[in-house]
Design a protein around this motif. Structure first.
Motif, PDB file in Angstrom:
ATOM      1  N   GLN A   1       0.722  -1.207  -0.088  1.00  0.00           N
ATOM      2  CA  GLN A   1       0.047   0.102  -0.085  1.00  0.00           C
ATOM      3  C   GLN A   1       0.985   1.215   0.089  1.00  0.00           C
ATOM      4  O   GLN A   1       0.547   2.435  -0.639  1.00  0.00           O
ATOM      5  N   GLN A   2       1.775   1.082   0.774  1.00  0.00           N
ATOM      6  CA  GLN A   2       2.705   2.374   1.037  1.00  0.00           C
ATOM      7  C   GLN A   2       2.143   3.500   1.590  1.00  0.00           C
ATOM      8  O   GLN A   2       2.391   4.704   1.416  1.00  0.00           O
ATOM      9  N   SER A   3       1.129   3.144   2.232  1.00  0.00           N
ATOM     10  CA  SER A   3       0.374   4.342   3.027  1.00  0.00           C
ATOM     11  C   SER A   3      -0.329   3.692   4.230  1.00  0.00           C
ATOM     12  O   SER A   3      -0.938   2.648   4.104  1.00  0.00           O
ATOM     13  N   ILE A   4      -0.155   4.381   5.365  1.00  0.00           N
ATOM     14  CA  ILE A   4      -0.573   3.858   6.661  1.00  0.00           C
ATOM     15  C   ILE A   4      -2.292   4.183   6.607  1.00  0.00           C
ATOM     16  O   ILE A   4      -2.883   3.276   6.840  1.00  0.00           O
ATOM     17  N   SER A   5      -2.762   5.330   6.079  1.00  0.00           N
ATOM     18  CA  SER A   5      -3.851   5.564   5.864  1.00  0.00           C
ATOM     19  C   SER A   5      -4.816   4.588   5.223  1.00  0.00           C
ATOM     20  O   SER A   5      -5.817   4.179   5.855  1.00  0.00           O
ATOM     21  N   GLN A   6      -4.335   4.219   4.130  1.00  0.00           N
ATOM     22  CA  GLN A   6      -5.159   3.149   3.283  1.00  0.00           C
ATOM     23  C   GLN A   6      -4.928   1.906   4.063  1.00  0.00           C
ATOM     24  O   GLN A   6      -5.782   1.203   3.844  1.00  0.00           O
ATOM     25  N   PHE A   7      -3.784   1.658   4.505  1.00  0.00           N
ATOM     26  CA  PHE A   7      -3.587   0.265   5.344  1.00  0.00           C
ATOM     27  C   PHE A   7      -4.591   0.112   6.474  1.00  0.00           C
ATOM     28  O   PHE A   7      -5.292  -0.785   6.653  1.00  0.00           O
ATOM     29  N   LEU A   8      -4.891   1.159   7.079  1.00  0.00           N
ATOM     30  CA  LEU A   8      -6.103   1.215   8.270  1.00  0.00           C
ATOM     31  C   LEU A   8      -7.209   1.173   7.904  1.00  0.00           C
ATOM     32  O   LEU A   8      -8.166   0.364   8.435  1.00  0.00           O
ATOM     33  N   GLN A   9      -7.595   1.871   6.740  1.00  0.00           N
ATOM     34  CA  GLN A   9      -8.894   1.827   6.045  1.00  0.00           C
ATOM     35  C   GLN A   9      -9.120   0.507   5.622  1.00  0.00           C
ATOM     36  O   GLN A   9     -10.320  -0.041   5.877  1.00  0.00           O
ATOM     37  N   GLN A  10      -8.324  -0.247   4.928  1.00  0.00           N
ATOM     38  CA  GLN A  10      -8.530  -1.563   4.458  1.00  0.00           C
ATOM     39  C   GLN A  10      -8.771  -2.660   5.477  1.00  0.00           C
ATOM     40  O   GLN A  10      -9.618  -3.342   5.208  1.00  0.00           O
ATOM     41  N   LEU A  11      -7.685  -2.448   6.491  1.00  0.00           N
ATOM     42  CA  LEU A  11      -7.819  -3.701   7.252  1.00  0.00           C
ATOM     43  C   LEU A  11      -8.646  -3.413   8.407  1.00  0.00           C
ATOM     44  O   LEU A  11      -9.304  -4.414   9.029  1.00  0.00           O
ATOM     45  N   TYR A  12      -8.838  -2.409   8.976  1.00  0.00           N
ATOM     46  CA  TYR A  12      -9.768  -2.137   9.958  1.00  0.00           C
ATOM     47  C   TYR A  12     -10.788  -1.238  10.016  1.00  0.00           C
ATOM     48  O   TYR A  12     -11.338  -0.852  10.975  1.00  0.00           O
ATOM     49  N   GLY A  13     -10.789  -0.711   8.629  1.00  0.00           N
ATOM     50  CA  GLY A  13     -12.023   0.297   8.721  1.00  0.00           C
ATOM     51  C   GLY A  13     -12.016   1.455   9.352  1.00  0.00           C
ATOM     52  O   GLY A  13     -13.071   2.077   9.850  1.00  0.00           O
ATOM     53  N   CYS A  14     -10.683   2.025   9.626  1.00  0.00           N
ATOM     54  CA  CYS A  14     -10.309   3.069  10.385  1.00  0.00           C
ATOM     55  C   CYS A  14     -10.067   4.276   9.704  1.00  0.00           C
ATOM     56  O   CYS A  14      -9.109   4.145   8.965  1.00  0.00           O
ATOM     57  N   ASP A  15     -10.635   5.379  10.038  1.00  0.00           N
ATOM     58  CA  ASP A  15     -10.102   6.736   9.827  1.00  0.00           C
ATOM     59  C   ASP A  15      -8.583   7.190  10.284  1.00  0.00           C
ATOM     60  O   ASP A  15      -8.510   6.665  11.269  1.00  0.00           O
TER      61      ASP A  15
END
Length: 252
Positions: free
Chosen positions: A165-179
């Motif tokens: 992903q190269q992105s913490i934001s996208q990683f958290l959104q994808q795996l945890y549905g987290c903003d």
């Protein structure tokens, strides 16, 4: 009558032309003060006035003990509500990627526990990454994430996703549905530490920008405490007010 420029301004003008014409490339070290003074038939004081003029214009940088270099283009990074590192740099024409340096579980010390609002000693995930722009190292970022909130964060399959992903934001959104929303950022200047100097390819006397941030989810719960060290000669931080309401795409 045509006004005659001071000698130092004439020297600065010649060096400025040399830089624009590619005689001296971005990042290249100029000849020594002694050699330049001989080239222009002036004393070193006059030469230093010319160097100072170009330094103030942002064309040159002076690294104590190393010499004078043609300054590379400054990268502007906005500090706002949303974490948009990738998006901001790509919009300026930079190719961005992260190199994973460290991934491990550590107990929260006093500082980490305070920022994450968790008990002392509670396990957290430490993620450290080297940020590169056009393959040039510009930042080292260390993020601390509460494992109670993200229990599978350090699973190898998840770390692989983070690398892709190269992105913490996208990683958290994808795996945890987290903003991933920035609550606060504290910026200070200091000299680079030895390990960061190695990663950032800086000498030990160089200044860096230190940005400490606290990020929260959509409900206001703290999800990350970040400590980012940025090259002071390459990065320019500016703070913006997010006046828009509603959804904004995050892309760090």
């Amino acid at each position: 009558m045509k006004e005659i420029m001071p000698i130092y301004a004439q020297i600065a003008d010649q060096l400025r032309q040399n830089i624009h014409q590619g005689v001296y490339q971005l990042g290249e070290r100029l000849p020594t003060e002694t050699k330049l003074a001989e080239q222009f038939s002036v004393n070193r004081h006059t030469l230093r006035q010319a160097i100072a003029l170009l330094k103030n214009e942002g064309l040159l940088r002076v690294d104590r003990g190393r010499g004078t270099f043609v300054a590379a283009k400054t990268i502007r990074y906005a500090i706002g509500k949303r974490v948009r590192y990738n998006q901001t740099l790509k919009a300026q024409g930079w190719q961005v990627r992260f190199q994973l340096l460290r991934v491990l579980e550590v107990p929260a010390d006093d500082a980490i526990a305070k920022e994450l609002e968790i008990p002392y000693g509670e396990p957290v995930a430490l993620i450290e990454r080297l940020g590169l722009a056009n393959e040039e190292p510009i930042s080292v970022g260390t993020g601390y994430f509460p494992l109670k909130r993200f229990p599978d964060f350090l699973e190898p399959k998840n770390i692989k996703i983070l690398q892709e992903q190269q992105s913490i934001s996208q990683f958290l959104q994808q795996l945890y549905g987290c903003d991933h929303i920035r609550r606060s950022t504290c910026v200070s200047a200091r000299l680079v530490q030895p390990q960061d100097a190695k990663w950032l390819q800086l000498s030990l006397n160089q200044p860096i920008l230190l940005a400490e941030s606290v990020n929260v989810d959509e409900t206001g719960n703290v999800i990350e405490y970040g400590v980012t060290r940025l090259r002071g000669d390459r990065m320019e931080l500016f703070f913006e007010n997010d006046l828009k309401k509603g959804g904004v795409t995050t892309n760090d």
